[in-house]
Structures are given as structure tokens and as C-alpha cells.
Design a protein around this motif. Structure first.
Motif, short mmCIF file in Angstrom:
data_model
loop_
_atom_site.label_atom_id
_atom_site.label_comp_id
_atom_site.label_asym_id
_atom_site.label_seq_id
_atom_site.Cartn_x
_atom_site.Cartn_y
_atom_site.Cartn_z
N HIS A 1 0.86 -1.21 0.00
CA HIS A 1 0.00 0.00 0.00
C HIS A 1 0.88 1.25 0.00
O HIS A 1 2.08 1.18 0.28
CB HIS A 1 -0.92 0.00 1.24
N ASP B 1 6.52 1.89 5.64
CA ASP B 1 5.33 1.04 5.85
C ASP B 1 4.39 1.20 4.66
O ASP B 1 3.70 2.21 4.53
CB ASP B 1 4.65 1.49 7.16
N GLU C 1 -5.05 1.09 3.28
CA GLU C 1 -4.67 -0.07 4.11
C GLU C 1 -4.70 0.31 5.59
O GLU C 1 -5.09 -0.51 6.44
CB GLU C 1 -3.26 -0.52 3.71
N GLU C 2 -4.34 1.54 5.92
CA GLU C 2 -4.29 1.92 7.34
C GLU C 2 -5.66 2.26 7.91
O GLU C 2 -5.80 2.44 9.11
CB GLU C 2 -3.35 3.13 7.50
N HIS D 1 7.32 -6.20 3.22
CA HIS D 1 6.95 -5.11 4.14
C HIS D 1 8.10 -4.83 5.09
O HIS D 1 8.83 -5.74 5.49
CB HIS D 1 5.71 -5.53 4.94
MN MN Z 1 1.60 -1.60 6.22
#
Ligand code: MN
Ligand code: HGY
Ligand code: MN
Ligand code: MN
Length: 394
Positions: A76, A87, A121-122, A178
């Protein structure tokens, strides 16, 4: 390839990636997101990857080669408020770099390979983590998602056209790289690792109701102060999580009416809780809610707890994880659990065989500008990802 990696990393221009100031709050479904999408389209076009997007904003750059179920990799580009630079974006940049490396090695996959970017995504804007991948995988219906509202009350359905997504219909395997969000790899002295599982985790809304009053003229014994009940509940959350060896925090609080000289009428706080088992997660949140309610009785306030989203335990296919981990001449990479949620967890739960690769984060810190990954470790990650994609597409 390092120059390419650095250039791509620097090219993440719309976000202005900078290790010193960390990432940005890349607000999905807004201008920053559109700029990021444009960056991704340009990176795909430069590689001759065919870009496919769905009505929610998820995108895949396809290397149309071979036939049969595709192998997808990606992550993402959105972030938490004032989050880190790695991230999410590290998984997307590394996927593009892995395709470059496969081509430099003369690898011609027998199956299509895709690079994916899942939006939100978050859950930073609409409150539900992995929103894009939940919709793309069918784990969440558009009818349910369209009513999700952001902090200004704007509904998702008013921001994106939306519809059921068919983006993943040809996908046979998903691999997400990731940055590690923790210190496991640092402590093991390993540049990368492979995920064994994702802990159960959830978001819970705690609504504390009291009675607004004057901050100066109201005697302490006459108050029904929801801020006090919230504060004691936050203390209880910390204590219960420590006692259970699990994780819990209130990361977001809204106060009504939010004035300095008024006892609030209401406080809403959102709890993020994580636990190694589903049952443990439920017990932890129940214990926090019970203690909060007991405190509310004492304070003359009330507490309502609503589970907004709960993701159950995800165990990645052990054979696939072992195969990905073993792709290393120096012996297998460590296979480790993660307490962070990921799109890979959603796709795995949707039945798509999935693996995750983690890249060492020397700070162990995430969801903060202190999040970091050394280029040398990132390049080990790209090489391991290329090896994995190569093996999965032979
Ligand atoms: Mn992530
Ligand atoms: O919050 C998480 O677990 C992930 O970083 N989205
Ligand atoms: Mn995150
Ligand atoms: Mn006054």
C-alpha cells in the motif's frame, strides 16, 4: 540495481519521501492519493506493465507473460497520520525493483506477474483497515463499505464510484514485502524474515457519556466527568494488556464540546487491541470494558463499547512460508509472527495462498517518522522477492 532502487525511492515524489522527516499522512481518496496513483502509473508505464484499476482505486501493474493463475506482489502507499516512509511504499517499490531484477537476470515467467497497490490499508480516513483489499478480495461488500464515513462525515460512496472489484480474479498467489514493524530481525541479526502469522487485532469505539458543566463553578463531587472515566479506562487498558502479555492502546480521542473551561458531556476514544489468540483478544477487550463500566458507575457516567472491526488470526501456509524462507543460500530466513495487520492477511483469509517477506528495521519503530530500513537490507529483500516470484512462476 541500487541506483534504480534509490531513484524509484526518490521518485515517490508526490509523497516527498524523506527518511529524516518520515512519511506523510497520505490521505487516501484525495489529492495525495491521486498523485501517488500517478507515480505508480508512471513507474508501470516505464516497465511496460499494463495498469488495471478498480472503481475503489486499487491498482495492479500487469506483466502480461505466460498464462494461468497470476502471481501478485505489492502493498500500500497510504499511511497513518505522520507515519513512517517505509510502511507500505517499501513493498511497492521493491515489487517494481524485483521485476527489474528478474528481467536483468533474463527470467521469463510462465505466469503473469502483477504489482498491486491497495488503497486505505491503514484505515486512516474511513476507519476500517485494509479497506481496499477487503473490497478487492470480496471480504467486504461495496454496499456495506459505501456508508463508511470519514471524520468530516463524508461517505466513501460520495468519494469514489465504487463497485465490486474483479482485480484479483486471476490471482493464484500473493506475496507482500513489508518493512518489519518491530525488532525481531534486529535481535536475530537477519536482513529479512518470513511471516508465519498475523495476530488477531481489532478497533473498538468507547463512548463515555457524562454531564457538561462549568469547569470552575462545579464542585468536584458534583461532576459527572466522562474524561475522568476515559482516563481511568485508559489506565485499565494498559494494565490489562501488560498482565495478559498482549497489546492495547487508545490512539485517538474525541471530546465534546472540547472546551477548556467546560466539563465535557462526552468523550469518544478508539481502542486498538492485539492478541496472540482470538479468545485472548475478546477476553482482553471485555476486561477493559468491564473495568471502564465499573469506573463509570462510580463517576455517574456511562460507557458503551462497540467493536468497529475485528480481524481474526491469520496463519500463512507453512509450506509456502518455508519455501520462501528457504530461498537463500545462507540457510533459511527466520519465520516470525507479526502483530501488524496487512493486505496479505486479507487475501490469505480470502483463500489466496499468501506469503510475507519482512525487511529489517534497525529502529524497530513503525507508524512514526523514526521507521527505517537500510538500502542494503532493502536490496536483499528485492533479491529474495525476485527469487520467490521466479520460483512461483516457473
Ligand atoms: Mn503496512
Ligand atoms: O495497523 C496495522 O496493524 C497495520 O500497520 N496497518
Ligand atoms: Mn501500518
Ligand atoms: Mn463563562
Amino acid at each position: 540495481m541500487p541506483d534504480d532502487f534509490e531513484r524509484m525511492w526518490g521518485d515517490l515524489a508526490p509523497v516527498g519521501r524523506s527518511a529524516s522527516s518520515g512519511g506523510y499522512f497520505r490521505q487516501p481518496f484525495a489529492s495525495a492519493e491521486r498523485e501517488l496513483a500517478q507515480w505508480f502509473v508512471e513507474q508501470c508505464a516505464a516497465r511496460g506493465l499494463r495498469v488495471e484499476t478498480d472503481e475503489i482505486g486499487n491498482a495492479v501493474g500487469w506483466w502480461d507473460v505466460g498464462s494461468g493463475p497470476a502471481v501478485l506482489t505489492g502493498s500500500h502507499l497510504d499511511s497513518v497520520l505522520d507515519g513512517g516512509a517505509y510502511d507500505g511504499p517499501l513493498g511497492v517499490v521493491s515489487a517494481l525493483a524485483a521485476i527489474d531484477l528478474m528481467r536483468a537476470r533474463g527470467v521469463v515467467p510462465t505466469r503473469p506477474v502483477g504489482v498491486s497497490v491497495f488503497v486505505e490499508e491503514e484505515g486512516s480516513r474511513f476507519g476500517l483497515a485494509c479497506l481496499g483489499s477487503r473490497l478487492a478480495s470480496g471480504a467486504l461488500s461495496w454496499e456495506a463499505a459505501r456508508e463508511l464515513r470519514d471524520r468530516d462525515g463524508v461517505a466513501l460512496g460520495d468519494v469514489v464510484p465504487g463497485a465490486a472489484s474483479s482485480l484479483l480474479s486471476s490471482v493464484g498467489t500473493f506475496v507482500e514485502l513489508h518493512v518489519e514493524q518491530g525488532r525481531d530481525l534486529v535481535d536475530r541479526g537477519a536482513a529479512i524474515g518470513v511471516a508465519s502469522e498475523i495476530w488477531p487485532h481489532g478497533r473498538y469505539r468507547f463512548d463515555f457519556a457524562g454531564a457538561a458543566n462549568h469547569a470552575g463553578t462545579t464542585r468536584m463531587e458534583d461532576r459527572q466527568d466522562p474524561m475522568l472515566t476515559y482516563a481511568m479506562t485508559a489506565l485499565a487498558a494498559n494494565k490489562q494488556a501488560r498482565l495478559a502479555g498482549q497489546r492495547a492502546t487508545f490512539g485517538r480521542v474525541a471530546v465534546t464540546p472540547n472546551g477548556t473551561n467546560a466539563v465535557p458531556s462526552a468523550v469518544t476514544a478508539w481502542l486498538d487491541a492485539r492478541c496472540s489468540t482470538d479468545a485472548g483478544l475478546a477476553e482482553l477487550v471485555d476486561a477493559i470494558g468491564r473495568q471502564g463500566s465499573e469506573r463509570a458507575d462510580r463517576d455517574g457516567t456511562s460507557l458503551t463499547v462497540t467493536a468497529e472491526s475485528v480481524s481474526g488470526a491469520v496463519t500463512f501456509d507453512p509450506a509456502l512460508a518455508a519455501a520462501v524462507a528457504a530461498d537463500h543460500e545462507g540457510g533459511a530466513w527466520p519465520i516470525i509472527p507479526t502483530q501488524a495487520g496487512h493486505d496479505a492477511g486479507i487475501l490469505s483469509a480470502a483463500g489466496i495462498p499468501t506469503a510475507m517477506l519482512f525487511v529489517r528495521n534497525p529502529t524497530g519503530v513503525s507508524h512514526s517518522p523514526a521507521e527505517h530500513a537500510e538500502v542494503a537490507d532493502c536490496l536483499v529483500g528485492v533479491s529474495a522477492l525476485a527469487d520467490t516470484l521466479d520460483r512461483l512462476t516457473r
